[in-house]
Design a protein around this motif. Structure first.
Motif, mmCIF file in Angstrom:
data_model
loop_
_atom_site.group_PDB
_atom_site.id
_atom_site.type_symbol
_atom_site.label_atom_id
_atom_site.label_comp_id
_atom_site.label_asym_id
_atom_site.label_seq_id
_atom_site.Cartn_x
_atom_site.Cartn_y
_atom_site.Cartn_z
ATOM 1 N N MET A 97 0.834 -1.196 0.000
ATOM 2 C CA MET A 97 0.000 0.000 0.000
ATOM 3 C C MET A 97 0.870 1.248 0.000
ATOM 4 N N ILE A 98 0.459 2.247 -0.776
ATOM 5 C CA ILE A 98 1.097 3.554 -0.701
ATOM 6 C C ILE A 98 0.023 4.551 -0.259
ATOM 7 N N PHE A 99 0.444 5.518 0.541
ATOM 8 C CA PHE A 99 -0.501 6.395 1.205
ATOM 9 C C PHE A 99 -0.499 7.779 0.583
ATOM 10 N N GLN A 100 -1.462 8.575 1.007
ATOM 11 C CA GLN A 100 -1.725 9.880 0.431
ATOM 12 C C GLN A 100 -0.584 10.864 0.655
ATOM 13 N N GLU A 101 -0.005 10.882 1.830
ATOM 14 C CA GLU A 101 1.011 11.880 2.162
ATOM 15 C C GLU A 101 2.299 11.179 2.576
ATOM 16 N N PRO A 102 3.277 11.079 1.662
ATOM 17 C CA PRO A 102 4.497 10.332 1.969
ATOM 18 C C PRO A 102 5.311 10.915 3.111
ATOM 19 N N MET A 103 5.196 12.215 3.370
ATOM 20 C CA MET A 103 6.001 12.807 4.440
ATOM 21 C C MET A 103 5.592 12.255 5.799
ATOM 22 N N THR A 104 4.325 11.875 5.952
ATOM 23 C CA THR A 104 3.886 11.299 7.216
ATOM 24 C C THR A 104 4.050 9.786 7.237
ATOM 25 N N SER A 105 4.328 9.176 6.094
ATOM 26 C CA SER A 105 4.494 7.727 6.023
ATOM 27 C C SER A 105 5.958 7.305 6.116
ATOM 28 N N LEU A 106 6.843 8.174 5.655
ATOM 29 C CA LEU A 106 8.274 7.882 5.760
ATOM 30 C C LEU A 106 8.792 8.335 7.119
ATOM 31 N N ASN A 107 9.731 7.584 7.665
ATOM 32 C CA ASN A 107 10.325 7.923 8.957
ATOM 33 C C ASN A 107 11.343 9.042 8.763
ATOM 34 N N PRO A 108 11.141 10.190 9.399
ATOM 35 C CA PRO A 108 12.029 11.334 9.143
ATOM 36 C C PRO A 108 13.443 11.165 9.686
ATOM 37 N N VAL A 109 13.667 10.200 10.575
ATOM 38 C CA VAL A 109 14.992 10.085 11.207
ATOM 39 C C VAL A 109 15.871 9.024 10.555
ATOM 40 N N HIS A 110 15.395 8.378 9.486
ATOM 41 C CA HIS A 110 16.192 7.365 8.787
ATOM 42 C C HIS A 110 16.302 7.699 7.306
ATOM 43 N N GLY A 162 7.281 14.897 -5.008
ATOM 44 C CA GLY A 162 7.208 13.865 -6.031
ATOM 45 C C GLY A 162 8.220 12.756 -5.815
ATOM 46 N N MET A 163 9.435 13.118 -5.379
ATOM 47 C CA MET A 163 10.459 12.096 -5.129
ATOM 48 C C MET A 163 10.120 11.265 -3.903
ATOM 49 N N ARG A 164 9.526 11.901 -2.878
ATOM 50 C CA ARG A 164 9.104 11.112 -1.708
ATOM 51 C C ARG A 164 8.029 10.102 -2.103
ATOM 52 N N GLN A 165 7.117 10.512 -2.980
ATOM 53 C CA GLN A 165 6.089 9.571 -3.418
ATOM 54 C C GLN A 165 6.719 8.441 -4.227
ATOM 55 N N ARG A 166 7.750 8.727 -5.008
ATOM 56 C CA ARG A 166 8.450 7.686 -5.744
ATOM 57 C C ARG A 166 9.146 6.715 -4.785
ATOM 58 N N VAL A 167 9.687 7.243 -3.697
ATOM 59 C CA VAL A 167 10.297 6.372 -2.688
ATOM 60 C C VAL A 167 9.243 5.449 -2.085
ATOM 61 N N MET A 168 8.061 6.000 -1.804
ATOM 62 C CA MET A 168 6.984 5.172 -1.265
ATOM 63 C C MET A 168 6.610 4.058 -2.240
ATOM 64 N N ILE A 169 6.560 4.377 -3.531
ATOM 65 C CA ILE A 169 6.252 3.362 -4.537
ATOM 66 C C ILE A 169 7.362 2.319 -4.587
ATOM 67 N N ALA A 170 8.624 2.774 -4.532
ATOM 68 C CA ALA A 170 9.748 1.837 -4.536
ATOM 69 C C ALA A 170 9.677 0.892 -3.342
ATOM 70 N N ALA A 182 -3.254 1.929 -3.826
ATOM 71 C CA ALA A 182 -2.751 3.302 -3.851
ATOM 72 C C ALA A 182 -3.860 4.214 -3.356
ATOM 73 N N ASP A 183 -3.687 4.767 -2.149
ATOM 74 C CA ASP A 183 -4.713 5.609 -1.529
ATOM 75 C C ASP A 183 -4.391 7.079 -1.785
ATOM 76 N N GLU A 184 -5.120 7.690 -2.703
ATOM 77 C CA GLU A 184 -4.910 9.099 -3.066
ATOM 78 C C GLU A 184 -3.424 9.383 -3.319
ATOM 79 N N PRO A 185 -2.783 8.643 -4.235
ATOM 80 C CA PRO A 185 -1.325 8.759 -4.364
ATOM 81 C C PRO A 185 -0.834 10.062 -4.967
ATOM 82 N N THR A 186 -1.728 10.870 -5.556
ATOM 83 C CA THR A 186 -1.266 12.089 -6.224
ATOM 84 C C THR A 186 -1.911 13.353 -5.674
ATOM 85 N N THR A 187 -2.674 13.242 -4.588
ATOM 86 C CA THR A 187 -3.448 14.389 -4.092
ATOM 87 C C THR A 187 -2.563 15.579 -3.725
ATOM 88 N N ALA A 188 -1.423 15.334 -3.072
ATOM 89 C CA ALA A 188 -0.583 16.432 -2.579
ATOM 90 C C ALA A 188 0.417 16.926 -3.621
#
Length: 333
Positions: A97-110, A162-170, A182-188
């Motif tokens: 699954m990929i989510f709507q907002e990758p900034m909240t799905s990716l861990n900011p400290v890694h 856009g690159m964060r969303q690509r990372v989520m897809i990867a 893919a839950d709202e993958p392009t909304t933001a």
């Protein structure tokens, strides 16, 4: 001949939440199927149950919610009967699954590369760190991230949306799942990046043969991506058909309203249509048809009878006691 059975089949799925007024259903008796290698678009306004449906398929419903009944068959295997450890193995390896907002799905400290390798390690514990790094870099390259060797060590805040969303897809496709949700993958994302992401998903689908469930409120995205469309309203599917049929001959007043609210370049329309009112909350659903308080075609029967999803044309299902085809031109004119 190949396997003609659907990759994903949802039967009578009902997801409820415990509240101070009792249990309420966020997903209420949904039946859907996703063929192998195809894309199902799920559309509707916010609050219609689209995202909760996807979380139910993944068995990630947050408390105090629970799946009360139904079946979710992935390749013939009911995900709702699996032990937690078995379900963890399925996530990522067979469905991702990929989510709507990758900034909240990716861990900011890694670094993003480490997050991809961790997803891979969960399903391949024998791989060495070097192997995982090479595979993660290749995954970044597949989603068209430039200089993936360098980006491997970048943190999420160093990347564009856009690159964060690509990372989520990867990350989602790292283990080559059979199904991508893919839950709202392009909304933001802005329009240009949105087009790039959709092109990327199409290319990866052609390359891997995966099925896609695309959840969105954007009918333009659905027209571009989906083979079949399910329209949700107040926790239920109210219309389901091939995408070309939905756009050419919508059979439910809600779908007509959604289409009427879209600006079109091929029509000279002074103003866009709006659907009056709002989606009712699950704890205050109207009796009868859930859409009748907002429906321009409602009659007295609609206030008492809850319509079933029935075939109104070959392969075209709608939950409406009236056939709105005759009024379609009048509504969207």
């Amino acid at each position: 001949m190949g396997d003609e059975s659907p990759l994903l089949k949802i039967e009578g799925l009902r997801t409820v939440f415990r509240t101070s007024v009792g249990e309420i259903a966020a997903v209420d008796g949904v039946d859907l199927a996703v063929p192998r290698g195809r894309t199902l678009g799920i559309v509707g306004e916010s609050g219609c149950g689209k995202s909760m449906l996807s979380l139910s398929v993944m068995r990630l419903v947050p408390p105090p919610g629970r799946i009360a009944s139904g079946r979710v068959l992935l390749e013939g295997r009911d995900l709702l009967t699996l032990a937690p450890a078995e379900m963890r193995d399925v996530r990522g390896s067979r469905v991702a699954m990929i989510f709507q907002e990758p900034m909240t799905s990716l861990n900011p400290v890694h670094p993003v590369g480490r997050q991809i390798t961790e997803a891979m390690r969960a399903h391949d514990k024998r791989a060495s760190a070097r192997e995982l790094r090479d595979r993660a870099i290749e995954a970044l390259r597949r989603v068209r991230i430039p200089a993936p060797e360098r980006r491997f060590d970048d943190y999420p805040h160093q990347l564009s949306g856009g690159m964060r969303q690509r990372v989520m897809i990867a990350m989602a496709l790292a283990c080559r799942p059979a199904l991508l949700i893919a839950d709202e993958p392009t909304t933001a994302l802005d329009v240009t990046v949105q087009a790039q992401i959709l092109d990327l998903l199409r290319e990866l689908q052609a390359e891997t043969g995966m099925s896609i469930v695309l959840i969105t409120h954007d009918l333009g995205v659905v027209a571009e991506m989906a083979d079949e469309v399910a329209v949700m309203y107040a926790g239920k599917v109210v219309e389901r058909a091939a995408a070309v049929e939905i756009f050419a001959s919508p059979q439910h007043p809600y779908t007509l309203g959604l289409l009427g609210s879209i600006p079109r370049l091929d029509e000279d329309r002074e103003r866009l249509l709006a659907i009056e009112g709002a989606v009712p909350p699950p704890f205050a659903l109207p009796k009868g048809c859930r859409f009748h308080p907002r429906c321009p075609f409602a009659i007295e029967t609609c206030t008492r009878a809850q319509p079933m999803l029935e075939e109104v044309a070959p392969g075209h299902l709608a939950a409406c006691i009236r056939a709105p085809v005759e009024q379609a031109v009048e509504l969207v004119a």
